[in-house]
Write a protein that holds these residues in place. Structure first.
Motif, PDB file in Angstrom:
ATOM      1  N   ARG A   1     -17.494 -16.686  10.764  1.00  8.13           N
ATOM      2  CA  ARG A   1     -17.075 -15.340  11.134  1.00  8.13           C
ATOM      3  C   ARG A   1     -15.560 -15.216  10.939  1.00  8.13           C
ATOM      4  N   ILE A   2     -15.052 -14.034  11.148  1.00  9.41           N
ATOM      5  CA  ILE A   2     -13.620 -13.790  11.049  1.00  9.41           C
ATOM      6  C   ILE A   2     -13.078 -13.497  12.439  1.00  9.41           C
ATOM      7  N   ASP A   3     -12.151 -14.323  12.901  1.00  8.68           N
ATOM      8  CA  ASP A   3     -11.452 -14.069  14.164  1.00  8.68           C
ATOM      9  C   ASP A   3     -10.090 -13.473  13.826  1.00  8.68           C
ATOM     10  N   TRP A   4      -9.806 -12.279  14.342  1.00  4.32           N
ATOM     11  CA  TRP A   4      -8.582 -11.591  13.952  1.00  4.32           C
ATOM     12  C   TRP A   4      -7.757 -11.165  15.158  1.00  4.32           C
ATOM     13  N   CYS A   5      -6.479 -10.946  14.892  1.00  5.19           N
ATOM     14  CA  CYS A   5      -5.524 -10.607  15.949  1.00  5.19           C
ATOM     15  C   CYS A   5      -5.052  -9.167  15.785  1.00  5.19           C
ATOM     16  N   GLY A   6      -5.144  -8.390  16.849  1.00  2.78           N
ATOM     17  CA  GLY A   6      -4.704  -7.005  16.808  1.00  2.78           C
ATOM     18  C   GLY A   6      -3.203  -6.848  16.832  1.00  2.78           C
ATOM     19  N   ASP A   7      -2.476  -7.892  17.181  1.00  2.00           N
ATOM     20  CA  ASP A   7      -1.018  -7.806  17.213  1.00  2.00           C
ATOM     21  C   ASP A   7      -0.400  -8.029  15.831  1.00  2.00           C
ATOM     22  N   CYS A   8      -0.771  -9.106  15.169  1.00  2.00           N
ATOM     23  CA  CYS A   8      -0.181  -9.413  13.857  1.00  2.00           C
ATOM     24  C   CYS A   8      -1.124  -9.090  12.695  1.00  2.00           C
ATOM     25  N   GLU A   9      -2.374  -8.732  12.994  1.00  2.00           N
ATOM     26  CA  GLU A   9      -3.386  -8.370  12.009  1.00  2.00           C
ATOM     27  C   GLU A   9      -3.760  -9.521  11.070  1.00  2.00           C
ATOM     28  N   ALA A  10      -3.469 -10.735  11.489  1.00  4.28           N
ATOM     29  CA  ALA A  10      -3.876 -11.911  10.721  1.00  4.28           C
ATOM     30  C   ALA A  10      -5.228 -12.398  11.234  1.00  4.28           C
ATOM     31  N   TYR A  11      -5.878 -13.228  10.415  1.00  6.78           N
ATOM     32  CA  TYR A  11      -7.203 -13.714  10.795  1.00  6.78           C
ATOM     33  C   TYR A  11      -7.365 -15.164  10.375  1.00  6.78           C
ATOM     34  N   VAL A  12      -8.361 -15.801  10.976  1.00  3.73           N
ATOM     35  CA  VAL A  12      -8.755 -17.146  10.579  1.00  3.73           C
ATOM     36  C   VAL A  12     -10.278 -17.165  10.480  1.00  3.73           C
ATOM     37  N   LYS A  13     -10.791 -17.744   9.417  1.00  2.00           N
ATOM     38  CA  LYS A  13     -12.246 -17.866   9.266  1.00  2.00           C
ATOM     39  C   LYS A  13     -12.724 -18.993  10.178  1.00  2.00           C
ATOM     40  N   THR A  14     -13.762 -18.725  10.945  1.00  7.30           N
ATOM     41  CA  THR A  14     -14.194 -19.671  11.978  1.00  7.30           C
ATOM     42  C   THR A  14     -15.645 -20.082  11.787  1.00  7.30           C
ATOM     43  N   TYR A  15     -15.835 -21.381  11.612  1.00  4.84           N
ATOM     44  CA  TYR A  15     -17.176 -21.970  11.493  1.00  4.84           C
ATOM     45  C   TYR A  15     -17.704 -22.207  12.900  1.00  4.84           C
TER      46      TYR A  15
END
Length: 283
Positions: free
Chosen positions: A223-237
């Motif tokens: 899935r994609i875990d994303w941040c509303g502050d910096c709008e960056a994400y990390v793909k999470t297994y």
């Protein structure tokens, strides 16, 4: 490739060319004639580590990667000779010729290890340089750090890789004692390290209300875990047992495209460029 890998490619056939390329690169890199790296000087490195200096950026640690520069030209040319799909073969051939000059190869390797955002000087195809260099360095580092991974990653609570300093491209959630332990994964050197469960590794935001989850059709256990502050994400297994596949980055490039379409930023270091036009056309 494992059975899970074959099934994944069958379900996502547009990944078949890159899977073929990855297999060629891995085979060629594994055969590169390099002596093993000496184990880092852990005691000498302790002070730098406490200050947040990644292993490969510490002179005190004494990790000498310079010999790897000497095989880059040969690796590029052998990958080219294996005739990978698409336009990669001629690019690898051109790169191999350029890196035959030793000083140029050493500068290229230093640029890769430093994660230098400036353009690569006097060598073509910087993306290929980065990918091939880490393909060579990964097994060397894995061997040198064998038995020391616990020491290397334990207690490292920062959002960048303890080995090479790259920002994480991926993460994994593991069941531990009735809860979920989170590990970040480097897309360059392959190191994995524990990180706090609820927090953005890029900006440090820890308000759960500002952290979101995006499930993408065809994403499987990622899935994609994303941040509303910096709008960056990390793909999470979110699974366990197929780390070799789902923490390799390239099998889930379609998730990066989906994230980009939603305005999210891939802040983590990746070995794969995603052209803007591809983001509009790929499934």
């Amino acid at each position: 490739m494992t059975g899970a890998g074959h099934a994944w490619i069958a379900a996502h056939p547009y990944l078949a060319p890159i899977a073929r390329f990855q297999a060629i690169v891995a085979e060629v890199a594994a055969e590169a004639p390099l002596a093993p790296l000496a184990s880092p000087r852990w005691d000498a490195y302790a002070a730098d580590r406490a200050d947040g200096v990644p292993l490969l950026r510490s002179a005190a640690a004494g990790v000498d990667l310079a010999p790897a520069a000497g095989v880059l030209a040969d690796v590029a040319e052998r990958v080219s000779a294996a005739r990978p799909p698409g336009r990669v073969a001629p690019a690898c051939g051109e790169l191999g010729g350029a890196l035959r000059e030793g000083a140029r190869a050493r500068r290229a390797l230093a640029w890769v290890v430093a994660h230098d955002p400036a353009p690569l000087p006097d060598a073509p195809h910087p993306g290929l340089v980065r990918l091939l260099a880490w393909a060579v360095l990964r097994p060397l580092l894995a061997s040198a750090l064998a038995g020391e991974r616990r020491r290397e990653g334990a207690g490292w609570d920062r959002g960048f890789c303890p080995t090479c300093g790259a920002l994480p491209a991926l993460a994994q959630l593991l069941p531990r004692n009735g809860s979920r332990e989170r590990r970040l994964a480097c897309g360059c050197c392959g190191t994995r390290w524990e990180f706090q469960r609820i927090a953005c590794p890029f900006c440090g935001a820890a308000d759960a209300r500002r952290l979101g989850i995006l499930e993408v059709e065809g994403g499987g256990p990622v899935r994609i875990d994303w941040c509303g502050d910096c709008e960056a994400y990390v793909k999470t297994y979110t699974g366990e047992g197929d780390e070799e596949l789902f923490l390799a980055d390239w099998p889930t490039l379609h998730l990066d495209l989906a994230a980009r379409r939603r305005g999210l930023v891939r802040a983590g270091a990746s070995l794969y460029d995603l052209p803007e036009e591809q983001a509009r056309s790929e499934p």
